[in-house]
Design a protein around this motif. Structure first.
Motif, PDB file in Angstrom:
ATOM      1  N   LEU A 159     -20.455  -6.804 -15.374  1.00 13.52           N
ATOM      2  CA  LEU A 159     -21.116  -6.296 -14.173  1.00 13.52           C
ATOM      3  C   LEU A 159     -20.355  -6.733 -12.931  1.00 13.52           C
ATOM      4  N   GLN A 216     -25.701  -6.361  -7.847  1.00  9.18           N
ATOM      5  CA  GLN A 216     -24.764  -6.049  -8.926  1.00  9.18           C
ATOM      6  C   GLN A 216     -24.852  -4.585  -9.295  1.00  9.18           C
ATOM      7  N   PRO A 227     -22.845  -1.533 -12.386  1.00 13.30           N
ATOM      8  CA  PRO A 227     -21.863  -1.305 -13.442  1.00 13.30           C
ATOM      9  C   PRO A 227     -20.464  -0.989 -12.910  1.00 13.30           C
ATOM     10  N   ALA A 280     -22.216  -1.766  -7.034  1.00 14.06           N
ATOM     11  CA  ALA A 280     -22.562  -3.106  -6.556  1.00 14.06           C
ATOM     12  C   ALA A 280     -22.600  -3.132  -5.033  1.00 14.06           C
TER      13      ALA A 280
END
Length: 72
Positions: free
Chosen positions: A29, A42, A44, A49
């Motif tokens: 992540l 956060q 992917p 993010a």
């Protein structure tokens, strides 16, 4: 105009994106940290993010300028 920015998979984690924002990758992540506020988010991908961090910062800012109604 073409976007020449590298995609998330080739970006170097652990670098500053903007002053006070750092990006790292942990357990797959991407983590975006705002060093000024201590908030982080956060996603992917690096873009996710950063987008999530922007939404978090906006929510906190809205709460600070709230008219006093406690919604919790």
């Amino acid at each position: 105009m073409a976007d020449d920015a590298p995609d998330d998979s080739s970006s170097t984690p652990g670098t500053a994106v903007e002053a006070g924002i750092s990006i790292t990758v942990e357990d797959g992540l991407w983590i975006a940290d705002d060093e000024e506020t201590g908030l982080s988010s956060q996603g992917p991908t690096k873009a996710d993010a950063l987008r999530n961090l922007a939404a978090t910062l906006e929510t906190v800012e809205e709460g600070e300028t709230d008219d006093g109604d406690d919604w919790l």
